[in-house]
Design a protein around this motif. Sequence first.
Motif, PDB file in Angstrom:
ATOM      1  N   THR A   1       8.506   9.014  15.003  1.00 28.02           N
ATOM      2  CA  THR A   1       7.911  10.014  15.709  1.00 28.02           C
ATOM      3  C   THR A   1       6.559  10.167  15.371  1.00 28.02           C
ATOM      4  OG1 THR A   1       9.972  11.147  15.939  1.00 28.02           O
ATOM      5  CG2 THR A   1       8.216  12.291  16.168  1.00 28.02           C
ATOM      6  N   ASN A   2       6.355  10.317  14.314  1.00 30.65           N
ATOM      7  CA  ASN A   2       4.785  10.535  13.651  1.00 30.65           C
ATOM      8  C   ASN A   2       3.934   9.507  13.780  1.00 30.65           C
ATOM      9  OD1 ASN A   2       5.292  13.432  13.124  1.00 30.65           O
ATOM     10  ND2 ASN A   2       6.708  12.958  11.472  1.00 30.65           N
ATOM     11  N   CYS A   3       4.415   8.314  14.126  1.00 29.78           N
ATOM     12  CA  CYS A   3       3.519   7.248  14.241  1.00 29.78           C
ATOM     13  C   CYS A   3       2.990   7.190  15.576  1.00 29.78           C
ATOM     14  CB  CYS A   3       4.003   5.854  13.727  1.00 29.78           C
ATOM     15  SG  CYS A   3       4.276   5.528  11.989  1.00 29.78           S
TER      16      CYS A   3
ATOM     17  N   LYS B   1       0.687  -1.343   0.248  1.00 29.49           N
ATOM     18  CA  LYS B   1      -0.023   0.122   0.006  1.00 29.49           C
ATOM     19  C   LYS B   1       0.750   1.257   0.070  1.00 29.49           C
ATOM     20  CE  LYS B   1      -3.803  -2.216   2.440  1.00 29.49           C
ATOM     21  NZ  LYS B   1      -4.553  -2.033   3.758  1.00 29.49           N
ATOM     22  N   ALA B   2       1.855   1.269   0.928  1.00 27.62           N
ATOM     23  CA  ALA B   2       2.612   2.284   0.913  1.00 27.62           C
ATOM     24  C   ALA B   2       3.633   2.673  -0.356  1.00 27.62           C
ATOM     25  CB  ALA B   2       3.849   2.395   1.830  1.00 27.62           C
TER      26      ALA B   2
ATOM     27  N   ALA C   1      -0.120   0.998   9.972  1.00 20.69           N
ATOM     28  CA  ALA C   1       0.670  -0.355   9.999  1.00 20.69           C
ATOM     29  C   ALA C   1       1.043  -0.294  11.418  1.00 20.69           C
ATOM     30  CB  ALA C   1       1.867  -0.429   9.145  1.00 20.69           C
ATOM     31  N   VAL C   2       1.561   0.705  12.093  1.00 19.00           N
ATOM     32  CA  VAL C   2       1.891   0.787  13.423  1.00 19.00           C
ATOM     33  C   VAL C   2       0.813   0.703  14.275  1.00 19.00           C
ATOM     34  CG1 VAL C   2       2.948   2.330  15.177  1.00 19.00           C
ATOM     35  CG2 VAL C   2       4.201   2.060  12.964  1.00 19.00           C
ATOM     36  N   ASN C   3      -0.393   1.242  13.881  1.00 13.55           N
ATOM     37  CA  ASN C   3      -1.673   1.204  14.895  1.00 13.55           C
ATOM     38  C   ASN C   3      -2.031  -0.314  14.849  1.00 13.55           C
ATOM     39  OD1 ASN C   3      -3.865   2.575  16.234  1.00 13.55           O
ATOM     40  ND2 ASN C   3      -4.717   1.510  14.462  1.00 13.55           N
ATOM     41  N   TYR C   4      -1.982  -0.889  13.607  1.00  9.11           N
ATOM     42  CA  TYR C   4      -2.371  -2.387  13.592  1.00  9.11           C
ATOM     43  C   TYR C   4      -1.241  -3.383  14.403  1.00  9.11           C
ATOM     44  CZ  TYR C   4      -3.444  -6.992  11.650  1.00  9.11           C
ATOM     45  OH  TYR C   4      -3.573  -8.287  11.442  1.00  9.11           O
ATOM     46  N   LEU C   5       0.085  -3.016  13.908  1.00  3.29           N
ATOM     47  CA  LEU C   5       1.242  -3.913  14.615  1.00  3.29           C
ATOM     48  C   LEU C   5       1.061  -3.988  16.041  1.00  3.29           C
ATOM     49  CD1 LEU C   5       3.436  -3.452  11.497  1.00  3.29           C
ATOM     50  CD2 LEU C   5       2.302  -5.673  12.175  1.00  3.29           C
TER      51      LEU C   5
ATOM     52  N   LEU D   1       3.055   8.436   4.557  1.00  4.77           N
ATOM     53  CA  LEU D   1       3.080   8.314   5.992  1.00  4.77           C
ATOM     54  C   LEU D   1       1.857   8.014   6.600  1.00  4.77           C
ATOM     55  CD1 LEU D   1       4.259   9.202   8.776  1.00  4.77           C
ATOM     56  CD2 LEU D   1       3.298  11.370   8.515  1.00  4.77           C
ATOM     57  N   LYS D   2       0.519   7.945   6.404  1.00  8.25           N
ATOM     58  CA  LYS D   2      -0.713   7.405   6.753  1.00  8.25           C
ATOM     59  C   LYS D   2      -0.636   5.936   6.882  1.00  8.25           C
ATOM     60  CE  LYS D   2      -3.760  11.641   6.033  1.00  8.25           C
ATOM     61  NZ  LYS D   2      -4.598  12.337   5.378  1.00  8.25           N
ATOM     62  N   VAL D   3       0.008   5.278   5.444  1.00  8.82           N
ATOM     63  CA  VAL D   3      -0.118   3.938   5.455  1.00  8.82           C
ATOM     64  C   VAL D   3       0.818   3.511   6.798  1.00  8.82           C
ATOM     65  CG1 VAL D   3       0.769   2.120   4.104  1.00  8.82           C
ATOM     66  CG2 VAL D   3      -0.510   3.985   3.144  1.00  8.82           C
TER      67      VAL D   3
END
Length: 392
Positions: free
Chosen positions: A341-343, A287-288, A305-309, A299-301
Amino acid sequence: MSAMRRSVSEAFWAMCAADSMSMPVHWYYDINDIRRDFGGWISGFNSPPERHPSSILTLSNTAGSGRTNWSSGAKRANVVGSVILHDKLELWNSSSGSIHYHRGLQAGDNTLNILCSLRVARTLVSRGFVDVSQPDARAAVLSDYVHFLTTPGSHKDTYAESFHRSFFADWQESKPTSPHEVLKFAEERSGMKTSSPFPDCQLDAIGCLPMILPFILLSASANEERAVSAAVEFVKLTHPHPNVPEYVTIYSRALHAVLGGASVREQAEQALRRLDAWDACQSFSRKAAKFSVSSEERLKVHQSAVNYLGMACYNKGALSSLFYLAHEFHDDPKGGILANTNCGGENCNRGAALGALLGAGGAHTGKCIPQEWKDDLRDAQEFIPDILKDIV
């Protein structure tokens, strides 16, 4: 400077940069708060704001691990305000629910965990340990750790996470200080806690990585088993939880290989397979790839990803997020540090370990963090040159 020494150097700098970059938005779990509080996504070092939008500092246990309302049995004496963080208890007890975890720090400063990591490195090199996997090395580090944390005014950070509070809640009963005494205390404590039928889940956290990083970095020229042993035997003393050695081993093997010139991308894939996260990461990676490298859409992808993982501190999810970002930014340390940082979430400890990995790899490919970042890192400027001059 040899290739391996340069790799170690860049790992230290990138470790500090990633931690400091994330510090103002550490534990921002709603990533929209980052953009709101800083007028856009983070692109450089910042001081923390007065208010943290989701702080639960005042719910944290001042007498040990976890939250205040988790404690049971006999009430234990505070460690915050009396044993460690001597002038910070008022903030922990504040009636305001929005105290920033790192109040007192400024742009370019590092958090307590990275200060501890830098002190580990300085202790190991200044004492001349040829093999940092030996018990004497752990003893020296722990003695310095006790001195640092229990000395009033030794640092400016407001927060000490559960592993610090748990360690000193037990330490205050006998207060060992000499290397031999502290090591004996820590080994006995580790044995009891690791074998407990109810291990402290707050110790199975990504905060286990910063203090082991110097053991790997300073074992760059040693064989892999000795380097991994150095990290694992030490982490048992700070994070006595039965799951932690496995996760530290996965990370340590990857970092040690990259220091020796291995591909960050390949090491990240191997780690993600061990963590059973490779298939999910491939989906996000595809996706990225549809968006340009520096775009907000990409960045949103990564944020998704971090939100999911795993955005939180717990090792499996945090390490999966770490290695996903390592895979995506294998040749771009600067981009990886900013994306981390932005995740949001547990981005300081995750970032420090990610930074070390990307920095080590970047040294071999000529992709290093910007010199202006290094110039702005106050704590790193104090420690790293002295550490490096003593590395052969």
